[in-house]
Design a protein around this motif. Structure first.
Motif, PDB file in Angstrom:
ATOM      1  N   LEU A 219       0.811  -1.222   0.000  1.00 49.92           N
ATOM      2  CA  LEU A 219       0.000   0.000   0.000  1.00 49.92           C
ATOM      3  C   LEU A 219       0.844   1.272   0.000  1.00 49.92           C
ATOM      4  N   GLY A 220       2.152   1.140  -0.055  1.00 50.41           N
ATOM      5  CA  GLY A 220       2.989   2.329  -0.214  1.00 50.41           C
ATOM      6  C   GLY A 220       3.984   2.583   0.885  1.00 50.41           C
ATOM      7  N   GLY A 221       3.856   1.897   2.009  1.00 52.99           N
ATOM      8  CA  GLY A 221       4.827   2.020   3.090  1.00 52.99           C
ATOM      9  C   GLY A 221       5.026   3.430   3.598  1.00 52.99           C
ATOM     10  N   GLU A 222       6.231   3.698   4.074  1.00 50.26           N
ATOM     11  CA  GLU A 222       6.542   4.984   4.708  1.00 50.26           C
ATOM     12  C   GLU A 222       6.341   6.188   3.785  1.00 50.26           C
ATOM     13  N   PRO A 223       6.696   6.101   2.485  1.00 51.78           N
ATOM     14  CA  PRO A 223       6.434   7.258   1.616  1.00 51.78           C
ATOM     15  C   PRO A 223       4.941   7.621   1.561  1.00 51.78           C
TER      16      PRO A 223
END
Length: 112
Positions: free
Chosen positions: A24-28
């Motif tokens: 789902l995109g992680g930390e960014p």
């Protein structure tokens, strides 16, 4: 005997189990959605709650809940705040589209 208050935030899991968090995109994605939320609710002319506090309150949420901050109740992107211009407006528009995708994908996967 009076019980003290407990900050519920420390009991909310900010990160989803893998591979969901990464997919789902992680930390960014966390940073983008929290930034877009704080930009939208804190006009540059000032606000009773500071930008850093708005960012932090969004940052602690898991991605699907964070996405909800930028969406209408039907899951579509909410209108971008009128006070946003230039790069901040473009970032907010992109973040809203990402938020809608995250919400749909989380629903499809049965998470949150």
């Amino acid at each position: 005997m009076a019980l003290g208050r407990v900050n519920a935030a420390k009991f909310i899991a900010r990160l989803l189990p893998e591979p969901h968090e990464r997919d789902l995109g992680g930390e960014p994605a966390h940073h983008l959605l929290a930034t877009a939320h704080a930009d939208g609710v804190c006009p540059s002319a000032g606000h009773s709650i500071g930008w850093d506090d708005c960012y932090a309150s969004a940052k602690m949420l898991p991605l699907p809940r964070k996405a909800d901050l930028l969406l209408r109740s039907d899951g579509e992107p909410a209108p971008v705040s009128e006070h946003l211009t230039g790069e901040a407006r473009e970032r907010a528009e992109y973040a809203a589209q990402l938020a809608a995708w995250i919400r749909r994908e989380a629903h499809r996967r049965g998470i949150l």
